[in-house]
Design a protein around this motif. Structure first.
Motif, PDB file in Angstrom:
ATOM      1  N   GLU A   1       0.519   3.792   1.906  1.00 13.21           N
ATOM      2  CA  GLU A   1       1.136   4.026   3.421  1.00 13.21           C
ATOM      3  C   GLU A   1       1.925   3.160   3.935  1.00 13.21           C
ATOM      4  O   GLU A   1       2.742   3.811   4.467  1.00 13.21           O
ATOM      5  N   ASP A   2       1.995   1.960   3.550  1.00 14.47           N
ATOM      6  CA  ASP A   2       3.122   1.155   3.915  1.00 14.47           C
ATOM      7  C   ASP A   2       4.485   1.417   3.315  1.00 14.47           C
ATOM      8  O   ASP A   2       5.505   1.635   3.869  1.00 14.47           O
TER       9      ASP A   2
ATOM     10  N   SER B   1       0.835  -1.268   0.003  1.00 12.39           N
ATOM     11  CA  SER B   1       0.013   0.066  -0.160  1.00 12.39           C
ATOM     12  C   SER B   1       0.982   1.326  -0.295  1.00 12.39           C
ATOM     13  O   SER B   1       1.986   1.149   0.555  1.00 12.39           O
TER      14      SER B   1
ATOM     15  N   LYS C   1       5.636   4.791   5.126  1.00  7.33           N
ATOM     16  CA  LYS C   1       6.248   4.301   6.224  1.00  7.33           C
ATOM     17  C   LYS C   1       7.594   3.867   6.212  1.00  7.33           C
ATOM     18  O   LYS C   1       8.523   4.242   6.943  1.00  7.33           O
TER      19      LYS C   1
END
Length: 133
Positions: free
Chosen positions: A106-107, A104, A110
């Motif tokens: 988001e991952d 994703s 991060k």
């Protein structure tokens, strides 16, 4: 290194002055020296109190604040060679960063943010404002 007072003679009318009890003024530290000795002792105490109990045995035999600082710096930051290797490894991670298939956004962000944080911790990332100064 702990502050070592520089003792200076005090002369009055051509004779070296003595303090009560016959102590020569040559053996009396100046106010500046006393302040430095006190500050060193405070730093020694504060750093010693701030060390985790499981690490205290590493610094217990240190004779000066500077020695404690050097031991802790080496313990937590590593030698210059270790720091250079950490920087090289993290720069390599940064330069080769790619999102993984199926990961994703988001991952991926991060992971990228973690690499940037690592670079910041080894002192290589500066804000645009600092860089443009």
């Amino acid at each position: 290194m702990p502050h070592v007072p520089v003792l200076t003679p005090v002369e009055t009318d051509g004779a070296t002055a003595t303090l009560g009890g016959g102590q020569s003024a040559m053996n009396r530290p100046t106010k500046d020296n006393l302040d430095k000795i006190e500050n060193d002792a405070i730093a020694f105490y504060e750093i010693s109190c701030g060390v985790a109990p499981d690490k205290f045995d590493i610094i217990i035999n240190c004779k000066s604040t500077k020695e404690i600082w050097d031991v802790l710096k080496n313990l937590y930051e590593g030698t210059q060679q270790a720091q250079d290797k950490k920087l090289s490894t993290t720069l390599n991670e940064f330069n080769n960063f790619k999102a993984h298939a199926g990961e994703s956004m988001e991952d991926s962000f991060k992971r990228f943010n973690l690499i940037v944080t690592k670079l910041s911790n080894v002192g290589t990332v500066r804000s645009n404002h600092e860089t443009n100064l």
